[in-house]
Scaffold this active site. Sequence first.
Site, PDB file in Angstrom:
ATOM      1  N   ASP A   1       0.822  -1.204   0.000  1.00 27.66           N
ATOM      2  CA  ASP A   1       0.000   0.000   0.000  1.00 27.66           C
ATOM      3  C   ASP A   1       0.865   1.267   0.000  1.00 27.66           C
ATOM      4  O   ASP A   1       2.033   1.233   0.392  1.00 27.66           O
ATOM      5  CB  ASP A   1      -0.863   0.030   1.269  1.00 27.66           C
ATOM      6  CG  ASP A   1      -2.008  -0.965   1.205  1.00 27.66           C
ATOM      7  OD1 ASP A   1      -2.067  -1.755   0.244  1.00 27.66           O
ATOM      8  OD2 ASP A   1      -2.841  -0.958   2.137  1.00 27.66           O
TER       9      ASP A   1
ATOM     10  N   HIS B   1      -5.783   3.027  -4.058  1.00 22.01           N
ATOM     11  CA  HIS B   1      -5.793   3.206  -2.600  1.00 22.01           C
ATOM     12  C   HIS B   1      -6.223   4.633  -2.257  1.00 22.01           C
ATOM     13  O   HIS B   1      -5.723   5.218  -1.303  1.00 22.01           O
ATOM     14  CB  HIS B   1      -4.393   2.885  -2.058  1.00 22.01           C
ATOM     15  CG  HIS B   1      -4.313   2.707  -0.567  1.00 22.01           C
ATOM     16  ND1 HIS B   1      -5.192   1.933   0.161  1.00 22.01           N
ATOM     17  CD2 HIS B   1      -3.425   3.192   0.344  1.00 22.01           C
ATOM     18  CE1 HIS B   1      -4.844   1.961   1.454  1.00 22.01           C
ATOM     19  NE2 HIS B   1      -3.776   2.726   1.587  1.00 22.01           N
TER      20      HIS B   1
ATOM     21  N   HIS C   1       3.656  -2.403   3.180  1.00 25.53           N
ATOM     22  CA  HIS C   1       3.599  -1.015   2.735  1.00 25.53           C
ATOM     23  C   HIS C   1       4.759  -0.621   1.851  1.00 25.53           C
ATOM     24  O   HIS C   1       5.911  -0.938   2.137  1.00 25.53           O
ATOM     25  CB  HIS C   1       3.492  -0.096   3.952  1.00 25.53           C
ATOM     26  CG  HIS C   1       2.174  -0.247   4.648  1.00 25.53           C
ATOM     27  ND1 HIS C   1       1.932  -1.246   5.555  1.00 25.53           N
ATOM     28  CD2 HIS C   1       1.006   0.430   4.500  1.00 25.53           C
ATOM     29  CE1 HIS C   1       0.668  -1.161   5.967  1.00 25.53           C
ATOM     30  NE2 HIS C   1       0.077  -0.158   5.339  1.00 25.53           N
TER      31      HIS C   1
ATOM     32  N   HIS D   1      -5.192   9.237   0.371  1.00 22.82           N
ATOM     33  CA  HIS D   1      -5.259   8.431   1.596  1.00 22.82           C
ATOM     34  C   HIS D   1      -6.363   8.902   2.529  1.00 22.82           C
ATOM     35  O   HIS D   1      -6.191   8.994   3.752  1.00 22.82           O
ATOM     36  CB  HIS D   1      -3.907   8.384   2.324  1.00 22.82           C
ATOM     37  CG  HIS D   1      -3.688   7.086   3.035  1.00 22.82           C
ATOM     38  ND1 HIS D   1      -4.043   6.887   4.361  1.00 22.82           N
ATOM     39  CD2 HIS D   1      -3.185   5.906   2.606  1.00 22.82           C
ATOM     40  CE1 HIS D   1      -3.754   5.647   4.715  1.00 22.82           C
ATOM     41  NE2 HIS D   1      -3.226   5.024   3.655  1.00 22.82           N
TER      42      HIS D   1
HETATM   43 ZN    ZN Z   1      -2.597   3.055   3.325  1.00 22.07          ZN
END
Ligand code: ZN
Length: 416
Positions: free
Chosen positions: A227, A277, A371, A281
């Site tokens: 991510d 995504h 991540h 954010h």
């Molecule tokens: Zn995230």
Amino acid sequence: MTKNSAGQPKVAVRRRRSLFATSLVVTCTIAAVVPALAQAVGGEHTDPSRDAKGPLDLAGVSFKQDAREVTITIRTHDPVGNGQLPGGKSGTLCVTLEWGSPLGPQKRLCVVKVGDGKTAVNDDRLNPRNGKILARKQRRISTHQGTRFVLRFDPVDLGLPVGLLHFGVRSSWRLGKACRHTCEDKLPSSGTFPARVYRAVAAGCAATSGQVTSGPSSGKRVAITFDDGPSSYTSGYLASLRAEGGVATFFQIGQQVPGQGAIERSILAGGNALANHSWDHADLSRGGSFASSELSRTSAAIKTASGGYRACLYRPPYGATSSSLVSAGNALGMKSVLWDVDTNDWKLPGTSAIISRAVNGARAGSIILMHDGGGNRSQTAAAVGPIVRGLKARGFTLVTVPELLGLKTTYRLSTS
Ligand code: ZN
């Protein structure tokens, strides 16, 4: 970041002298013309005449690629019965592939019978200088019916290079009086045909609606996800994945995507998937037009930067999901993807902890959360290689999330 919890015997070439020298002359004349016409790559090549009498007299061959699959179809003039299938004493039927500089035979794929009407392919890797077999692997990549032998395979699995290669088909057999010694047929009669292998690059996926935290447990497959990228770490992850033979899915923040065309194309060229995504954010859990806008802008940025990839998956930042968000995603043809294995790598627990959580926490169908960007990712960067090795050692196959979920992926064929 998401914080709350996710393959020939020496052939005595005695071409049947019986039927007439004239037919051989005709064959040679045609052969001199046909290769020039055959320069069009990927087409159908036919044998100009019935130049041999026997069950494996070749009639034609084609070499085609569609998405990630190359299909080589070999046709014979007469139907080949189960008792006449190549392999052992009944004969041979092989495709030889040549590439490299200098051009030399690198691979031979020979159809062999393996039981009742079934065939397999002996995939022989050759020494291009002398044609000797260096290694053999038997693959279940062939089917046979009547006059047709079909070989289907992913060129990446067989180690074929992207670009031009050359190929030819050769068959041999023994047959009563007409062919007291070993007879053979070759296509083309001399030389080789050109063919091209493309790199299949994902151009998008098509989702079904809803939300998942993991994939089906049938098949020992897992998906690694990253991510919050693209980031300065992304190219490092790609290098580790490439080195270990793994793939991942990158859930990206839209506002970080513009100008990252090279990295986006590199992600896709490695067989990985792109996903959404949100733009910045944001917490999308309230759904509605806000969530739609965040998702749409990001998918548009990914499409532009990547050269056309259409994302069909998103991951809500913070894992903050809701039925209204899932509805908004459904309206956009997108599926929400959470996770069932959380490495908590963003908390910097140490590389070994990240490796252990990913490798030991995985079960069949797992979606593993890691991540890409959003902070110091040096531990994650160091963990990627060992995680891929560890998961493989446990018998898992790494796939992208679209593959794990069985979503239809479209591909474009690239020459580079
Ligand atoms: Zn995230």
